[in-house]
Each structure stands twice: as C-alpha cells, then as structure tokens.
Scaffold this active site. Structure first.
Site, PDB file in Angstrom:
ATOM      1  CG  ASP A   1      -0.357  -0.214   2.537  1.00 40.54           C
ATOM      2  OD1 ASP A   1       0.598  -1.001   2.631  1.00 40.54           O
ATOM      3  OD2 ASP A   1      -0.834   0.397   3.517  1.00 40.54           O
ATOM      4  CG  HIS A   2       3.221   2.510   2.344  1.00 41.16           C
ATOM      5  ND1 HIS A   2       3.139   3.718   3.006  1.00 41.16           N
ATOM      6  CD2 HIS A   2       2.467   1.642   3.067  1.00 41.16           C
ATOM      7  CE1 HIS A   2       2.380   3.591   4.079  1.00 41.16           C
ATOM      8  NE2 HIS A   2       1.961   2.330   4.141  1.00 41.16           N
TER       9      HIS A   2
END
Length: 294
Positions: free
Chosen positions: A73-74
């Site tokens: 998610d990064h």
C-alpha cells in the site's frame, strides 16, 4: 483554496491504511509535497497516478519520489506512476529514494514491461526510461541535501518490517514530517521536534473488530494492527511531545467504516493533542505557510 500549481502545499492523495479497496472507499497511501520548488511524491500506493493528475500537476513535472517501506500500500504503483509519466512526455530525470529492495522492485518492473518499453522507444522515439530513473536506497540519517532541500530519515517500529522510515523534509526554515507506518514510537517526537506539519498514521480501536471481520483473516490481522500501528491518541501524544504546529492524521485504519466519521477521529486525538488538526481524506490540500515566522 488557491489552486496555483506552483504553490507550496501538501496534498493527501490516498488516505487509507492497508491495500484493500472497497466500493466508494478511499485509496491507499500516497502524498504530493510541493516544497522548495520540487515536485515530491511520498509513497506510491494504488491510485497515486490518478490522484496526482487530479491535482492539476503535470506528470511530466515528476521530480523526486520517496518510499517509506516496501508494503504494497506504499509501493504498488511506483512503477506504473513513472511509466505513465514517461508516456505523458517525461523527459527529465527522476530520483527515487527508498529502503533496501527498492532497486530490485524497479528492475523487475522494467523487466515485466520490457516489450512495451522497447517498442515505445523505437516506435515513438522516447528516451530510455531505465536511463532516466535513479534509485537511491537509504537507511537512517541524512537522505539528501540538495538545492536547499534536506531530507532526514528515522527508522520506526513497524514489525515485521525492519526497514521502515519516517521522513523529515526541511527547506527555508519550514519542515514537514511523515511518520510512515509505526507503532507508538517515542523517539519520533524528537525527530519531529518543532515541525510545521506532522503527518502521522492513526488507528481507531473501535473499528478494528469490524475491519478484521471484513478482511477475513481475523486474529492474525488484529495482532499485526495492534503491534505495528498507532492509535489516534498515541499520534496526538507524539505531536504534543514534539511541539509541532499542525497534526495531520493519515493512513487511517479503518478508513471506510460507515460507523466511524471525522468526529470520532477528532474525539480520540483530542485526548492528547490540543493544537491545529487535520483529518485526512483523499484529495485534501494542506497549505504550507511561506513565512516561517507566521
């Protein structure tokens, strides 16, 4: 708010914690920082490219990218962001700063896209994307110091990921700190001391049970969340101890629970933080004061 594309500002492109997407919900972690004359992207969760385009910033202006850690998610859309900027006419170098392993990701992305990259170079006359991107892997300490922009990194507590770093951006007397993903970590207060803005992840305990029920991996997910992330009250404690000017709660967990609204986040963080406060949502713009004395 002034939409001048040259104006220094922070834009929270994706405000939710975790990689899962649900209908109508927010997008994972990414931020735009227009600061010191640079166009900076911090983290590249899914949706970062669309989010950037919607701010009115040309993808051709992409300059610096910082990845705090290698959770999807990064990181997931780092390659697609750069590739899409390249197809949009990017012709200037891009530098990507990330933890160990970032270079491996980029190499494998370019291998996966080899057919498309090579045919566009020949057919459309584009520069070689591989030559345009520099990957710099970093650890704790000074990450860069260039043209008046200084960036520092602090290893935070995000088990089982060991290479996860808070980032502090400084220019012309102003400073913005991103906590990255972290459990309550008191040394972060010293790292963020006196910052104009602290962007800190936050979790609401009330929503954890409903979140793990939706996701389906129950006890293991709950254990990870409690060991690796900060409650909103803990984020407020860091902001208070650091004496920052504004606290921005971001990477919200849960971010798409219909039973939780902005008032719940405010109530939780006000137990420990009495100063200026922003609760993130996708596309929210946070202005940066140009006068450090204000």
């Amino acid at each position: 708010m002034n939409a001048d594309p040259a104006r220094d500002r922070l834009v929270l492109l994706g405000s939710k914690g975790g990689p899962a997407l649900r209908p109508g919900g927010p997008w994972p972690s990414s931020s735009l920082l227009k600061f010191g004359g640079r166009t900076i992207v911090v983290d590249c969760g899914l949706g970062v490219t669309r989010g950037l385009a919607e701010t009115g910033v040309s993808l051709k202006a992409l300059d610096l990218v910082f990845i705090t850690h290698l959770h999807s998610d990064h990181l997931l859309e780092l390659g697609p962001l750069i590739h899409t900027a390249w197809t949009a006419g990017l012709a200037t170098p891009v530098t990507v700063f990330g933890p160990p392993g970032t270079g491996h990701y980029w190499q494998r992305f370019c291998q996966a896209m080899e057919f498309d990259i090579e045919i566009r170079i020949v057919d459309e006359g584009r520069p070689d994307i591989v030559d345009m991107v520099s990957i710099i892997e970093f650890g704790e300490g000074r990450v860069m110091d260039e043209r008046g922009l200084k960036v520092l990194a602090l290893r935070v507590d995000h088990p089982p990921v060991t290479d996860c770093f808070a980032l502090r951006f400084e220019h012309a007397g102003q400073s913005i700190v991103f906590s990255a993903d972290t459990a309550f970590f008191p040394p972060l207060a010293d790292f963020a001391k006196g910052a104009d803005i602290l962007v800190h992840e936050a979790m609401l305990e009330d929503g954890i049970e409903r979140l793990v029920a939706k996701t389906g991996n129950g006890a293991r997910l709950r254990e990870h969340l409690l060991a690796s992330h900060s409650l909103a009250e803990e984020a407020g404690r860091i902001a208070t101890d650091a004496g920052v000017r504004r606290l921005v709660l971001n990477h919200l967990i849960p971010a798409d629970d219909p039973e939780i609204g902005e008032a719940d986040w405010i109530a939780a963080v006000r137990k420990t933080w009495a100063g200026d406060l922003t609760i993130a949502r996708d596309g929210l713009v946070v202005g940066l004061e140009h006068d450090p004395e204000k």
